[in-house]
Design an enzyme around this catalytic site. Structure first.
Site, short mmCIF file in Angstrom:
data_model
loop_
_atom_site.label_atom_id
_atom_site.label_comp_id
_atom_site.label_asym_id
_atom_site.label_seq_id
_atom_site.Cartn_x
_atom_site.Cartn_y
_atom_site.Cartn_z
N GLN A 111 0.83 -1.21 0.00
CA GLN A 111 0.00 0.00 0.00
C GLN A 111 0.87 1.26 0.00
O GLN A 111 1.62 1.48 0.94
CB GLN A 111 -0.90 -0.01 1.24
CG GLN A 111 -1.74 1.25 1.43
CD GLN A 111 -2.66 1.12 2.62
OE1 GLN A 111 -3.70 0.48 2.55
NE2 GLN A 111 -2.30 1.73 3.74
N GLY A 112 0.76 2.07 -1.03
CA GLY A 112 1.53 3.31 -1.15
C GLY A 112 0.70 4.52 -0.77
O GLY A 112 0.28 5.28 -1.65
N TYR A 113 0.47 4.70 0.52
CA TYR A 113 -0.31 5.83 1.01
C TYR A 113 0.58 6.87 1.71
O TYR A 113 0.78 7.97 1.22
CB TYR A 113 -1.37 5.35 2.01
CG TYR A 113 -2.70 4.93 1.40
CD1 TYR A 113 -2.81 4.63 0.05
CD2 TYR A 113 -3.83 4.82 2.18
CE1 TYR A 113 -4.02 4.25 -0.50
CE2 TYR A 113 -5.06 4.42 1.64
CZ TYR A 113 -5.14 4.14 0.31
OH TYR A 113 -6.35 3.76 -0.22
N SER A 114 1.11 6.50 2.88
CA SER A 114 1.83 7.46 3.72
C SER A 114 3.08 8.01 3.04
O SER A 114 3.76 7.31 2.28
CB SER A 114 2.22 6.80 5.05
OG SER A 114 1.08 6.43 5.79
N SER A 147 4.52 -1.55 4.25
CA SER A 147 4.67 -2.95 4.64
C SER A 147 4.81 -3.83 3.40
O SER A 147 4.12 -3.63 2.40
CB SER A 147 3.46 -3.42 5.46
OG SER A 147 3.30 -2.62 6.60
N GLU A 229 -10.40 -1.71 6.16
CA GLU A 229 -9.25 -2.21 6.90
C GLU A 229 -9.63 -2.75 8.27
O GLU A 229 -8.87 -3.45 8.89
CB GLU A 229 -8.23 -1.07 7.05
CG GLU A 229 -6.87 -1.52 7.47
CD GLU A 229 -5.83 -0.43 7.37
OE1 GLU A 229 -4.63 -0.74 7.52
OE2 GLU A 229 -6.20 0.74 7.13
N GLU A 356 -5.17 10.83 17.23
CA GLU A 356 -5.69 12.18 17.02
C GLU A 356 -6.59 12.24 15.79
O GLU A 356 -7.67 12.86 15.82
CB GLU A 356 -4.53 13.18 16.88
CG GLU A 356 -3.75 13.43 18.16
CD GLU A 356 -2.77 12.32 18.49
OE1 GLU A 356 -2.20 12.34 19.59
OE2 GLU A 356 -2.58 11.41 17.65
#
Length: 374
Positions: A111-114, A147, A229, A356
């Protein structure tokens, strides 16, 4: 009951044959037996190589898998995140191309998100994708905390396809093949535990041939994926938590720490909170209309698991702060289970959406409170 017996018998027999199977070979074994993607809805009742299963049967399989002590799944990102997203937002051509290899255990995804400047706040994504003149995109940017990036065959990437856009506008959900030498570089990140489950991914004009959900609709697709998720897998996760709690209780009894009324009260509280999490997960299972349910689940388990890690080293006493001999420069320290749990769980309230961010989602989308000033 027949389904549970079948699942348990298959796991017991295959794990007895190979107690520590090769991770990729294990995925293919699961695929051949039809255990990957059970319950995926297909067009007109057809499947994509997976077996049909009710929601209850999906829960049973997840629970039996967790109880069996089977290896951590390498294919869970493709099975539990990418596949449901394609089923919801993808074209039939995309489903036919990508879902059968996942169901067979042949293709792994990451997964290429952050990004370094866009972790929990995904609207800050700066990775850009421009048309490459061949019907696809050239993607340039950096992703982090990815990951399985070293082992993955494909990556779904959130990138900015509108160069003048800001925040959640102008983003697209792209499918990128990882085997692109010179265009994609993966660097492992060494963690407090000494292991490297996470990676940095650098994209330099990497080709993305497909967009899911249409150009500019990446935010909707990304948010839909994040809601997926925390589904059936949450119940399996709690089976693993229960096993960890049992180990901490056993250690407390062995060390005599359980005689301390404060420690004993904390152990009881951990058990009660885990039971509450399970009931919450069962109550919200399959719910797609409650925007707060995934955030509540993440808040519950993140803090719970972190407190369990703290308790694990506390019941160990002085030994919890010391690694076993012999010491060597090559591996300056080894961690036992309690120490690894303590160090790794430091990240539980950050990754997957920080506490948060989860509280903001609940406040704004569920309670209707004013948005946080930026």
């Amino acid at each position: 009951m027949d389904f549970r017996i079948e699942a348990r018998s298959w796991l017991e027999s295959h794990l007895a044959q190979t107690p520590a199977p090769d991770p990729r070979a294990w995925e293919r074994d699961l695929g051949r037996a039809g255990w990957i993607g059970i319950g995926w809805p297909g067009a007109d009742g057809e499947s994509y190589g997976n077996r049909r299963a009710t929601l209850t049967q999906q829960v049973v399989w997840a629970e039996e898998y967790a109880r069996s002590g089977a290896p951590a799944r390498m294919g869970h990102i493709g099975e539990n995140l990418l596949a449901p997203t394609l089923i919801t937002y993808g074209t039939e051509e995309q489903k036919q191309r990508h879902l059968p290899p996942v169901a067979r255990g042949e293709t792994l995804w990451c997964q290429g998100y952050s990004e370094p400047g866009a972790g929990s706040d995904l609207a800050g994504v700066r990775t850009v994708a421009v048309p490459d003149g061949a019907g696809g995109y050239a993607v340039t940017g950096q992703k982090i905390w990815t990951s399985l990036a070293l082992d993955a065959d494909w990556c779904f990437v959130l990138a900015r396809t509108d160069p003048g856009s800001t925040r959640h506008h102008g983003l697209s959900f792209l499918l990128v093949e990882m085997d692109q030498p010179g265009r994609i570089e993966v660097r492992p990140i060494r963690q407090l535990t000494g292991t490297s489950e996470f990676n940095e991914v650098f994209l330099d004009g990497a080709r993305a041939a497909e967009v899911v959900g249409g150009e500019g609709n990446g935010w909707q697709v990304a948010m839909g994926l994040l809601a997926l998720e925390r589904g059936v897998s949450t119940l399996a996760q709690q089976i693993g938590f229960a096993r960890e709690l049992d180990q901490v209780v056993a250690a407390a009894v062995a060390s005599g720490a359980a005689e301390d009324p404060v420690i004993r009260a904390r152990l009881v509280r951990q058990w009660a909170e885990l039971d509450t999490m399970r009931r919450h997960a069962l109550r919200t299972l399959g719910s797609t209309g409650d925007p707060g349910a995934p955030s509540v689940a993440k808040l519950l388990w993140g803090g719970w698991h972190q407190r369990l890690g703290e308790l694990a080293v506390q019941v160990a006493g002085e030994a919890g702060a010391v690694g076993p001999e012999p010491w060597s420069e090559r591996r300056p320290y080894e961690l036992d289970g309690a120490q690894h749990l303590f160090l790794f769980s430091r990240a539980d309230t950050i990754y997957g959406g920080s506490d948060e961010i989860q509280r903001n989602i609940i406040a704004e989308r569920v309670l209707g409170l004013p948005r946080e000033p930026r």
